[in-house]
Design a protein around this motif. Structure first.
Motif, PDB file in Angstrom:
ATOM      1  N   MET A 157       0.832  -1.203   0.000  1.00 34.25           N
ATOM      2  CA  MET A 157       0.000   0.000   0.000  1.00 34.25           C
ATOM      3  C   MET A 157       0.872   1.261   0.000  1.00 34.25           C
ATOM      4  SD  MET A 157      -3.200   0.921   2.452  1.00 34.25           S
ATOM      5  CE  MET A 157      -2.350   1.270   3.984  1.00 34.25           C
ATOM      6  N   SER A 158       2.029   1.183   0.710  1.00 35.73           N
ATOM      7  CA  SER A 158       2.898   2.361   0.837  1.00 35.73           C
ATOM      8  C   SER A 158       3.370   2.863  -0.529  1.00 35.73           C
ATOM      9  CB  SER A 158       4.079   2.027   1.733  1.00 35.73           C
ATOM     10  OG  SER A 158       4.671   0.818   1.308  1.00 35.73           O
ATOM     11  N   THR A 159       3.603   1.936  -1.476  1.00 33.02           N
ATOM     12  CA  THR A 159       4.054   2.328  -2.823  1.00 33.02           C
ATOM     13  C   THR A 159       3.053   3.291  -3.455  1.00 33.02           C
ATOM     14  OG1 THR A 159       4.968   0.116  -3.075  1.00 33.02           O
ATOM     15  CG2 THR A 159       4.744   1.423  -5.084  1.00 33.02           C
ATOM     16  N   HIS A 160       1.774   2.928  -3.350  1.00 34.08           N
ATOM     17  CA  HIS A 160       0.728   3.711  -4.017  1.00 34.08           C
ATOM     18  C   HIS A 160       0.396   4.985  -3.244  1.00 34.08           C
ATOM     19  CE1 HIS A 160       0.280   0.192  -6.549  1.00 34.08           C
ATOM     20  NE2 HIS A 160       0.377  -0.508  -5.432  1.00 34.08           N
ATOM     21  N   GLN A 161       0.506   4.894  -1.922  1.00 33.13           N
ATOM     22  CA  GLN A 161       0.199   6.086  -1.127  1.00 33.13           C
ATOM     23  C   GLN A 161       1.303   7.138  -1.294  1.00 33.13           C
ATOM     24  OE1 GLN A 161      -0.073   5.580   3.100  1.00 33.13           O
ATOM     25  NE2 GLN A 161      -1.073   7.553   3.370  1.00 33.13           N
ATOM     26  N   GLU A 162       2.541   6.667  -1.386  1.00 37.79           N
ATOM     27  CA  GLU A 162       3.675   7.597  -1.478  1.00 37.79           C
ATOM     28  C   GLU A 162       3.556   8.490  -2.722  1.00 37.79           C
ATOM     29  OE1 GLU A 162       7.417   5.737  -0.780  1.00 37.79           O
ATOM     30  OE2 GLU A 162       8.531   7.594  -1.119  1.00 37.79           O
ATOM     31  N   THR A 163       3.118   7.892  -3.824  1.00 41.66           N
ATOM     32  CA  THR A 163       2.956   8.663  -5.062  1.00 41.66           C
ATOM     33  C   THR A 163       1.967   9.809  -4.833  1.00 41.66           C
ATOM     34  OG1 THR A 163       3.128   6.524  -6.151  1.00 41.66           O
ATOM     35  CG2 THR A 163       2.536   8.379  -7.540  1.00 41.66           C
ATOM     36  N   LEU A 164       0.854   9.482  -4.177  1.00 37.29           N
ATOM     37  CA  LEU A 164      -0.167  10.509  -3.922  1.00 37.29           C
ATOM     38  C   LEU A 164       0.332  11.545  -2.917  1.00 37.29           C
ATOM     39  CD1 LEU A 164      -3.076   7.992  -3.914  1.00 37.29           C
ATOM     40  CD2 LEU A 164      -3.147  10.088  -5.251  1.00 37.29           C
ATOM     41  N   LEU A 165       1.109  11.088  -1.942  1.00 34.81           N
ATOM     42  CA  LEU A 165       1.648  12.033  -0.958  1.00 34.81           C
ATOM     43  C   LEU A 165       2.609  13.023  -1.617  1.00 34.81           C
ATOM     44  CD1 LEU A 165       2.349   9.698   2.120  1.00 34.81           C
ATOM     45  CD2 LEU A 165       0.613  11.470   1.949  1.00 34.81           C
ATOM     46  N   ARG A 166       3.234  12.587  -2.690  1.00 37.12           N
ATOM     47  CA  ARG A 166       4.140  13.488  -3.412  1.00 37.12           C
ATOM     48  C   ARG A 166       3.381  14.392  -4.389  1.00 37.12           C
ATOM     49  NH1 ARG A 166       9.174  12.320  -1.948  1.00 37.12           N
ATOM     50  NH2 ARG A 166       9.633  10.199  -1.265  1.00 37.12           N
ATOM     51  N   GLY A 167       2.053  14.247  -4.402  1.00 41.75           N
ATOM     52  CA  GLY A 167       1.227  15.148  -5.209  1.00 41.75           C
ATOM     53  C   GLY A 167       0.884  14.616  -6.586  1.00 41.75           C
ATOM     54  N   LEU A 168       1.254  13.343  -6.870  1.00 41.24           N
ATOM     55  CA  LEU A 168       0.972  12.780  -8.190  1.00 41.24           C
ATOM     56  C   LEU A 168      -0.251  11.865  -8.104  1.00 41.24           C
ATOM     57  CD1 LEU A 168       4.638  11.766  -9.091  1.00 41.24           C
ATOM     58  CD2 LEU A 168       3.374  13.699 -10.027  1.00 41.24           C
ATOM     59  N   VAL A 169      -1.301  12.236  -8.803  1.00 37.81           N
ATOM     60  CA  VAL A 169      -2.517  11.408  -8.803  1.00 37.81           C
ATOM     61  C   VAL A 169      -2.481  10.512 -10.042  1.00 37.81           C
ATOM     62  CG1 VAL A 169      -5.030  11.391  -8.788  1.00 37.81           C
ATOM     63  CG2 VAL A 169      -3.805  13.193  -7.587  1.00 37.81           C
ATOM     64  N   SER A 170      -2.295   9.224  -9.791  1.00 37.69           N
ATOM     65  CA  SER A 170      -2.237   8.293 -10.918  1.00 37.69           C
ATOM     66  C   SER A 170      -3.421   7.347 -10.824  1.00 37.69           C
ATOM     67  CB  SER A 170      -0.907   7.535 -10.858  1.00 37.69           C
ATOM     68  OG  SER A 170      -1.081   6.189 -11.207  1.00 37.69           O
ATOM     69  N   SER A 171      -4.082   7.116 -11.942  1.00 35.59           N
ATOM     70  CA  SER A 171      -5.262   6.239 -11.918  1.00 35.59           C
ATOM     71  C   SER A 171      -4.869   4.811 -11.530  1.00 35.59           C
ATOM     72  CB  SER A 171      -5.969   6.268 -13.265  1.00 35.59           C
ATOM     73  OG  SER A 171      -5.061   5.997 -14.301  1.00 35.59           O
ATOM     74  N   ALA A 172      -3.629   4.396 -11.883  1.00 38.79           N
ATOM     75  CA  ALA A 172      -3.168   3.042 -11.526  1.00 38.79           C
ATOM     76  C   ALA A 172      -3.143   2.882 -10.002  1.00 38.79           C
ATOM     77  CB  ALA A 172      -1.792   2.791 -12.111  1.00 38.79           C
ATOM     78  N   ASP A 173      -2.715   3.929  -9.307  1.00 38.01           N
ATOM     79  CA  ASP A 173      -2.673   3.858  -7.835  1.00 38.01           C
ATOM     80  C   ASP A 173      -4.088   3.827  -7.255  1.00 38.01           C
ATOM     81  OD1 ASP A 173       0.144   3.891  -7.550  1.00 38.01           O
ATOM     82  OD2 ASP A 173       0.123   6.041  -7.999  1.00 38.01           O
TER      83      ASP A 173
END
Lengths: 261, 250
Positions: free
Chosen positions: A219-235
């Motif tokens: 889960m941390s992989t996908h949350q980290e992307t969003l925490l960095r401000g990148l919204v990816s549909s894959a996540d």
């Protein structure tokens, strides 16, 4: 809608029990402490940071870091996500396990409600509680918005990532409660699964591997992307998939309860 | 709500219902029907299959085979029928200890599709009927056994069901409350509610029921009208079935 009748009943039960208020208040107090330390670090380094052309600001160093230790890089008290690993199992442990032990679960079945509606109704109640808790947590850094420059887009992405992480943990917690005969067993199982979901890629990361299935699973992989401000549909799809799997398993267990009696 | 039912259509009809529990047949080939306003006493020794039968009728348990019809409609195909038609009080009234009596009634009402003024009126009516008005703000967790039982009954009656399913309702009630319960059941029957009353107490059956069914080892061994003042005859039938069953098992 009987689904919302279940949600309403579960919310009422969450709000009248002292456990919900106690863990909510203690967790907010701890987050307040984390916020004060993050703010102190930010103020100490403000001059140095101002000299950097694209240096991180208040949003990166205080507001977003309140959410998780994933990108903190310093030994501070728990962020929202780490606290949620403890808070959510305590909140969800009684949702179905206690219904089973008090004998009220057959009573819910006798109103013609399907297993999926019962489970979904209870899940929505937990989600509402967690959303309120998250709003209170984020209200502290946002309250300083008039004196600092907030990157609202980045903050929104980080908030979405944290809410989705809470939603996954809640789905796991409710599913564990559907499987367990005792609330304490449900809480321990949800805690262990939550930790495993968050840290399953730790070994791979220590070995320097940053891709592959094991990293995708965490889960941390996908949350980290969003925490960095990148919204990816894959996540986002990963979060939705994890929620769906947990709720489907919980529903299946509950339906089997009705079949078995 | 207590829906108007044609006198030709029974409120409840079970046909060849079977259900196993823990790899053992708990109910076998059970056929039974109940008319509007009838009070059926369901008797049997421990483990006879009474509670399983009631759980099947209430929709809390699914049968392995057979059909259950409620007011002429297939209950297994339309489990939502239970929401309006059945009121169920399981043994040892299951309650949420952290909620008050009024909150229980509100929750049960909403689960059955009630809201607003209708919900309040229905709640007020059963509180008055079960004499629980003064306790309405009391938490269920601190109620006495008798009060818990009355709350369970209030929840089962809230939506004025056409069929009331009661599992040992007189448990934990004092003699005054037992008499009040009998009076209430007779009133409900007179209003058209069909009642199934499962109990160990033969006196309960002879006091209020107009029909009696005796289950033994999951099989319906006796199903007949119960004329008044037939306590001795019922006692003989019951013990014949129970003792013969035990002798055969031995």
């Amino acid at each position: 809608m009987t689904l919302f009748a279940v949600t309403r009943l579960e919310l009422r039960r969450l709000f009248v029990r002292p456990l919900g208020w106690t863990i909510g208040a203690l967790a907010l107090a701890e987050l307040g402490w984390r916020f004060a330390l993050l703010l102190q670090l930010f103020l100490l380094n403000q001059v140095k940071l101002a000299a950097l052309p694209d240096g991180p600001g208040y949003t990166d160093l205080v507001a977003v870091r309140l959410y998780s230790s994933l990108i903190t890089g310093s030994p501070l008290p728990f962020g929202v996500t780490e606290l949620a690993l403890l808070v959510v199992p305590l909140l969800t442990m009684s949702t179905l396990a206690s219904e089973r032990s008090t004998g009220t679960l057959p009573l819910l079945f006798s109103t013609g409600l399907s297993a999926s509606r019962i489970l979904l109704g209870k899940y929505l109640a937990v989600l509402i509680w967690l959303a309120l808790w998250l709003l209170l947590a984020i209200a502290v850094p946002v309250s300083l918005a008039h004196g600092v420059t907030l990157d609202w887009g980045k903050l929104a992405a980080a908030t979405l990532g944290t809410f989705l992480a809470l939603a996954v943990l809640a789905a796991v917690g409710v599913a564990c409660s559907a499987f367990a005969s005792h609330p304490a067993v449900a809480a321990v199982a949800a805690l262990m699964i939550g930790i495993a979901l968050n840290c399953i890629n730790l070994g791979a990361q220590l070995a320097g591997v940053s891709s592959g299935f094991i990293n995708w699973l965490a889960m941390s992989t996908h949350q980290e992307t969003l925490l960095r401000g990148l919204v990816s549909s894959a996540d986002i799809v990963w979060f939705l998939l994890a929620i769906a799997v947990a709720l489907a398993l919980g529903t299946q267990r509950l339906a089997a309860d009705r079949e078995r009696g | 709500m207590n829906a108007p039912t044609s006198s030709l259509v029974p409120v409840l009809k079970l046909e060849r219902v079977a259900r196993s529990r823990a790899s053992r047949p708990a109910v076998r080939d059970l056929s039974l029907s109940l008319e509007t306003g009838q009070i059926l006493g369901l008797l049997g020794v421990n483990g006879a299959g009474k509670s399983t039968t009631l759980s099947l009728i209430a929709g809390a348990l699914m049968p392995d085979s057979g059909t259950i019809h409620l007011q002429g409609q297939d209950f297994l195909e339309h489990p939502e029928l239970a929401r309006q038609t059945i009121g169920w009080l399981p043994e040892a009234a299951p309650l949420w200890p952290e909620l008050t009596i009024r909150e229980h009634l509100d929750a049960h009402g909403r689960l059955r599709g009630f809201s607003g003024a209708r919900l309040k009126q229905a709640g007020d009516a059963v509180l008055e009927r079960l004499e629980l008005q003064d306790l309405s703000q009391r938490l269920a967790g601190v109620l006495s056994q008798g009060q818990r039982q009355r709350l369970g009954l209030a929840c089962a009656l809230l939506h004025r069901p056409a069929l009331l399913v009661l599992d040992e309702p007189a448990n934990a009630l004092d003699p005054v409350q037992v008499v009040a319960l009998r009076k209430l059941l007779r009133e409900l029957a007179a209003e058209g509610t069909a009642v199934i009353l499962s109990t160990h107490q033969l006196t309960e059956v002879t006091a209020v029921c107009d029909r009696v069914a005796i289950l033994h080892e999951g099989v319906l061994r006796h199903d007949a009208p119960l004329p008044p003042d037939q306590h001795a005859a019922l006692e003989k039938t019951f013990f014949d079935i129970a003792m013969n069953g035990r002798a055969q098992a031995a």
